[in-house]
Design an enzyme around this catalytic site. Structure first.
Site, PDB file in Angstrom:
ATOM      1  N   THR A  22       0.850  -1.186   0.000  1.00  9.64           N
ATOM      2  CA  THR A  22       0.000   0.000   0.000  1.00  9.64           C
ATOM      3  C   THR A  22       0.888   1.239   0.000  1.00  9.64           C
ATOM      4  O   THR A  22       1.983   1.238   0.568  1.00  9.64           O
ATOM      5  CB  THR A  22      -1.015   0.009   1.164  1.00  9.64           C
ATOM      6  OG1 THR A  22      -2.017   0.994   0.902  1.00  9.64           O
ATOM      7  CG2 THR A  22      -0.364   0.277   2.510  1.00  9.64           C
ATOM      8  N   CYS A  28      -3.175   8.306   7.124  1.00 14.47           N
ATOM      9  CA  CYS A  28      -3.783   6.974   7.090  1.00 14.47           C
ATOM     10  C   CYS A  28      -2.901   5.983   7.838  1.00 14.47           C
ATOM     11  O   CYS A  28      -1.721   6.223   8.050  1.00 14.47           O
ATOM     12  CB  CYS A  28      -3.960   6.493   5.653  1.00 14.47           C
ATOM     13  SG  CYS A  28      -5.071   7.502   4.651  1.00 14.47           S
ATOM     14  N   HIS A  45      -5.826  -0.417   4.590  1.00 12.63           N
ATOM     15  CA  HIS A  45      -5.353   0.978   4.515  1.00 12.63           C
ATOM     16  C   HIS A  45      -6.530   1.848   4.929  1.00 12.63           C
ATOM     17  O   HIS A  45      -7.435   2.103   4.139  1.00 12.63           O
ATOM     18  CB  HIS A  45      -4.926   1.274   3.080  1.00 12.63           C
ATOM     19  CG  HIS A  45      -4.380   2.657   2.870  1.00 12.63           C
ATOM     20  ND1 HIS A  45      -3.280   2.881   2.092  1.00 12.63           N
ATOM     21  CD2 HIS A  45      -4.781   3.879   3.309  1.00 12.63           C
ATOM     22  CE1 HIS A  45      -3.028   4.188   2.049  1.00 12.63           C
ATOM     23  NE2 HIS A  45      -3.930   4.810   2.794  1.00 12.63           N
TER      24      HIS A  45
END
Length: 159
Positions: A22, A28, A45
């Site tokens: 990711t 995040c 994520h």
């Protein structure tokens, strides 16, 4: 071996020897769950802490720590693991913009929510690299359970 990309507000699972990846983890948080016996890896994520804060009932529930982690666990259990065999590694939760307000420090709130959700499932966090003020890219190796964290201005870290 193939690389399985996980987008923002997304999640996926992979068996050995595949790698989950990711990109663009700023505020995040990337949550990596691992069953070492089955060599089953999962990566979520998440963008935001709590689904209850969503005003949109058709919102993407993978975007939130509470519902995203729950969905990841569900998918991994459907492939033969149990919650008691899972361990977690987390990365991200940066404060990308200078502010003195805790309200705007979404990264810190995301990390706190992720830790609360994992604790509720009794999944131990065995490694983490969170906070600070830089973005991260994560590669999670299903054959070893190693989380590799890359950042533009930092050394690559393997935890």
């Amino acid at each position: 071996m193939s690389t399985v990309n996980v987008g923002i507000s997304d999640l996926n699972i992979a068996f050995s020897p595949d790698v989950l990846a990711t990109y663009a983890l700023g505020s995040c948080v990337g949550i990596c769950l691992y069953d070492a016996d089955k060599k089953l890896a999962g990566l979520a994520h998440i963008m935001l802490p709590w689904s209850k804060d969503s005003a949109n009932p058709s919102d993407n529930m993978m975007r939130y720590a509470d519902t995203g982690i729950t969905e990841l666990i569900s998918r991994m259990c459907a492939k033969g693991t149990s919650v008691s065999r899972l361990t977690a590694k987390i990365a991200g939760g940066a404060q990308m913009f200078a502010t003195n307000s805790a309200v705007f420090n979404i990264g810190e709130r995301n990390v706190e929510a992720v830790k609360k959700v994992l604790a509720a499932y009794k999944i131990p966090i065995i490694a983490e690299q969170t906070g600070s003020n830089f973005g991260r890219t994560v590669f999670f190796y299903s054959d070893t359970g190693i989380m590799e964290i890359r950042a533009a201005t930092k050394e690559t870290v393997r935890i």
